[in-house]
Design an enzyme around this catalytic site. Structure first.
Site, PDB file in Angstrom:
ATOM      1  N   HIS A  33      50.846  25.801  34.772  1.00  0.00           N
ATOM      2  CA  HIS A  33      50.540  25.558  33.352  1.00  0.00           C
ATOM      3  C   HIS A  33      50.103  24.109  33.127  1.00  0.00           C
ATOM      4  CE1 HIS A  33      53.570  28.926  32.924  1.00  0.00           C
ATOM      5  NE2 HIS A  33      52.576  29.394  32.208  1.00  0.00           N
ATOM      6  N   GLN A  57      52.743  42.659  24.296  1.00  0.00           N
ATOM      7  CA  GLN A  57      52.167  42.881  25.623  1.00  0.00           C
ATOM      8  C   GLN A  57      53.196  43.342  26.648  1.00  0.00           C
ATOM      9  OE1 GLN A  57      50.829  38.622  25.758  1.00  0.00           O
ATOM     10  NE2 GLN A  57      51.291  38.766  27.948  1.00  0.00           N
ATOM     11  N   LYS A 146      45.317  33.407  38.045  1.00  0.00           N
ATOM     12  CA  LYS A 146      46.322  34.308  38.608  1.00  0.00           C
ATOM     13  C   LYS A 146      46.306  35.625  37.838  1.00  0.00           C
ATOM     14  CE  LYS A 146      50.823  34.269  38.125  1.00  0.00           C
ATOM     15  NZ  LYS A 146      51.245  35.679  37.971  1.00  0.00           N
ATOM     16  N   LEU A 181      52.387  30.332  41.777  1.00  0.00           N
ATOM     17  CA  LEU A 181      53.422  29.957  40.812  1.00  0.00           C
ATOM     18  C   LEU A 181      53.395  30.924  39.634  1.00  0.00           C
ATOM     19  CD1 LEU A 181      53.358  26.040  40.671  1.00  0.00           C
ATOM     20  CD2 LEU A 181      54.485  27.587  42.291  1.00  0.00           C
TER      21      LEU A 181
HETATM   22  O1  PAF Z   1      48.963  34.534  30.319  1.00  0.00           O
HETATM   23  C1  PAF Z   1      49.860  34.461  29.451  1.00  0.00           C
HETATM   24  O2  PAF Z   1      50.807  33.664  29.537  1.00  0.00           O
HETATM   25  C2  PAF Z   1      49.813  35.391  28.250  1.00  0.00           C
HETATM   26  O3  PAF Z   1      49.338  36.650  28.615  1.00  0.00           O
HETATM   27  C3  PAF Z   1      49.010  34.812  27.082  1.00  0.00           C
HETATM   28  C4  PAF Z   1      47.541  34.618  27.446  1.00  0.00           C
HETATM   29  C5  PAF Z   1      49.619  33.490  26.648  1.00  0.00           C
HETATM   30  C6  PAF Z   1      49.069  35.783  25.888  1.00  0.00           C
HETATM   31  O4  PAF Z   1      50.380  36.023  25.482  1.00  0.00           O
END
Ligand code: PAF
Length: 281
Positions: A33, A57, A146, A181
């Site tokens: 990140h 999701q 990823k 990661l």
């Molecule tokens: O990749 C992620 O962490 C999530 O799928 C995202 C793009 C933040 C959407 O919730």
């Protein structure tokens, strides 16, 4: 770095600058990140990150409840990485009413691979990313490779809805032993963690072998063998497969002969943890 939790505060914090680079995340941040934040900074505009664990999701039997929520540590990491603004809404701020309008993604992308294994997942991703883009109105947004299928889906969504945001994809960051990661690596026991790089090794071996194949049937056999090897090592694979980068469809004989850009993608469960990875080839 400023931290805001509501849409009104977000809009007020964004207002002084015309162009922002967005890094959307679900938190529990790792070096991957922070790489996205570093890439966003190269765009020479202020960087806003979002942290929101998006219920839409996750399937009913997935890890929404146990997904790690580590906001204070995440905020420190983001500040250290040079992020300017953090948007961390709670569910009431993100979904003040039940999100009845949804983005229905093209099943040609959203119904295969992870979309087949996780029904509704990509509808949830597309909906929250669409909403984040509306809230932030970024000039660009950075996503990791990823989640290769997610990145393709977002690129297509942005293209089809003519959304004025450029999408930047960034290579996967790996641990020294090759493991990609992921926040979900934190679920692994010590033994599982030691075993986890087997997924990446299986993908590398499949990529090497499949790129020398001359017929799609041969590729399918190699995929089956890769699966069986991983099963023998104690994994439960969802898929291990060579696909075309452009549309994630299987290689035709023509693709094999033409050297079409490919990617091997894999998803497999080790104990209770589902890991995904991919390698362009
Ligand atoms: O990749 C992620 O962490 C999530 O799928 C995202 C793009 C933040 C959407 O919730």
């Amino acid at each position: 770095m400023r931290i805001v939790h509501t849409l009104a505060d977000l809009r007020a914090a964004l207002r002084p600058q015309p162009h922002w680079a967005l890094v959307p995340t679900m938190g529990n941040l790792h070096a991957g990140h922070l790489g996205l934040v570093a890439r966003a900074r190269q765009e020479n505009m202020p960087v806003v990150a979002s942290i929101f664990v998006n219920r839409l999701q996750f399937g009913p039997n997935e890890d929404f409840d146990r997904y790690p929520r580590t906001l204070p540590v995440d905020a420190e990491l983001l500040a250290g990485a040079g992020c300017d603004l953090l948007f961390a809404p709670d569910e009431a701020a993100m979904y003040p009413q039940p999100q009845a309008f949804r983005v229905l993604p093209d099943p040609a992308i959203a119904g295969i691979l992870d979309g087949a294994a996780r029904p509704g997942h990509f509808e949830g991703v597309a909906t929250v990313v669409m909403k984040l883009f509306q809230m932030v109105q970024p000039a660009c947004a950075v996503f990791g490779k990823k989640d290769y299928q997610q990145l393709l889906l977002i690129r297509r969504m942005v293209e089809q809805f003519a959304m004025p945001v450029s999408i930047i994809g960034l290579d996967t960051v790996r641990a020294d032993d090759g493991l990609a990661l992921s926040s979900r690596n934190g679920y692994l026991s010590a033994d599982e963690r030691a075993q986890a790089p087997q997924l990446q090794s299986a993908l590398r071996a499949l990529a090497d072998a499949a790129r020398n194949a001359t017929a799609p049937e041969q590729v399918q056999l190699l995929e089956q063998q890769a699966r069986s090897r991983l099963e023998a090592q104690g994994w439960t694979p969802d898929y291990l497969t060579l696909r075309r980068r452009a549309d994630l469809l299987p290689f035709t004989a023509h693709d094999l002969h033409q050297g079409t850009p490919g990617v091997v993608l894999g998803a497999a469960r080790l104990g209770r943890t589902r890991l995904i990875d991919n390698l362009e080839c």
